[in-house]
Enzyme design. Structure first.
Site, PDB file in Angstrom:
ATOM      1  N   GLY A  37       0.815  -1.208   0.000  1.00 24.30           N
ATOM      2  CA  GLY A  37       0.000   0.000   0.000  1.00 24.30           C
ATOM      3  C   GLY A  37       0.849   1.258   0.000  1.00 24.30           C
ATOM      4  CG  ASN A 102       0.103  -5.628   8.071  1.00 23.01           C
ATOM      5  OD1 ASN A 102      -1.063  -5.915   8.303  1.00 23.01           O
ATOM      6  ND2 ASN A 102       0.451  -4.487   7.484  1.00 23.01           N
ATOM      7  CG  HIS A 263      -5.889  -4.147   6.406  1.00 18.67           C
ATOM      8  ND1 HIS A 263      -6.260  -5.442   6.120  1.00 18.67           N
ATOM      9  CD2 HIS A 263      -4.677  -3.972   5.802  1.00 18.67           C
ATOM     10  CE1 HIS A 263      -5.333  -6.018   5.364  1.00 18.67           C
ATOM     11  NE2 HIS A 263      -4.361  -5.152   5.170  1.00 18.67           N
TER      12      HIS A 263
END
Length: 283
Positions: A37, A102, A263
């Site tokens: 991201g 993660n 998240h």
């Protein structure tokens, strides 16, 4: 333990460029792998947790190639991330270690546990692993990420960041600025295009439809190590129904769902996450 960016950062020269990482603590090794991201780094994912885990473990927060910190390498980011973990472990003489991953880092950890089971002694994942069962795919969060990747701007970044959390107060101006500056790094942009750009996504869908190779999640019965799946109940990037397949397929899997959490479980449910993971690792 107080762990700072400057005091913990390290560099490791390998035959495929420099790997950068953060190191803290003493005791048995613990490897922490970050997600993907805009503006992501291992330090930003785990800077709030490394001090707690470093009280009992020798922690290594690895920066994957292609995200603007470690030297980039050729290839798909998920695949090069996996090979970078093995390069890293080999260079430091770490034969086996528990892994915390993660999102994308969890996928990397699962793949390592499948293909190189002797290197992963325990596995903790934070969202991200498995297929969407009932929820739409791509999810809301991934669609926002795709929109940002195709044409980056600050407003799109804010919409994506807001989808990452349950508590919107966590999306501060400081976080927005930090992520924006890192997201426009050329290496990070190239990696994002390979993973989340519209063209890359369409190509990936075509490849999967024509491929005889099973998806990684269908092979999760091969994960032989104890596994803790952690999930935010309000995750809009990796909706909780994704946990159903890994929970069923991984023989020694258990699932911990955190309420009022999106998240970023390790950030938004910090103390509860650290407690659950610490107990799991100490068994």
């Amino acid at each position: 333990m107080n762990v700072t960016y400057e005091d913990s950062r390290r560099e490791l020269q390998t035959d495929s460029g420099v790997l950068r990482y953060h190191e803290a603590g003493s005791g048995p090794p613990l490897i922490l792998l970050h997600g993907s991201g805009p503006g992501v780094t291992g330090w930003r994912n785990y800077r709030g947790n490394i001090g707690v885990f470093a009280e009992n473990f020798h922690c290594y927060v690895l920066e994957f190639p292609g995200f603007g910190v470690s030297d980039p390498v050729k290839g798909h980011p998920v695949l090069t991330a996996g090979s970078s973990v093995i390069r890293f472990m080999d260079a430091l003489g770490i034969e086996s270690a528990p892994v915390i991953g993660n999102s994308m880092g969890g996928v990397v950890g699962v793949n390592l546990a499948i293909k190189k089971p002797d290197r992963v002694s325990k596995l903790v994942t934070i969202g991200g692993v498995g297929p969407n069962v009932f929820s739409p795919s791509p999810s809301e969060g991934l669609r926002l990420l795709q929109e940002f990747t195709d044409a980056p701007d600050r407003d799109k970044l804010i919409r994506w960041l807001t989808a990452m959390v349950f508590d919107r107060a966590l999306v501060t101006e400081e976080l927005i600025e930090e992520r924006w500056e890192a997201a426009i790094n050329p290496d990070a942009q190239a990696t994002a295009q390979m993973m989340y750009g519209s063209a890359a996504f369409a190509m990936q869908q075509e490849f999967m439809a024509a491929s005889d190779t099973p998806p990684y999640w269908s092979m999760m019965h091969k994960v032989s190590c104890p596994t803790l799946l952690t999930w935010g109940r309000d995750d809009r990037v990796s909706p909780p129904d994704m946990a159903m397949i890994p929970m069923r397929l991984i023989p020694q899997a258990e699932l911990h769902v955190f309420p009022n959490c999106g998240h970023w479980v390790m950030i938004e449910a910090k103390r509860a996450f650290e407690g659950a993971v610490g107990e799991f690792l100490h068994r």
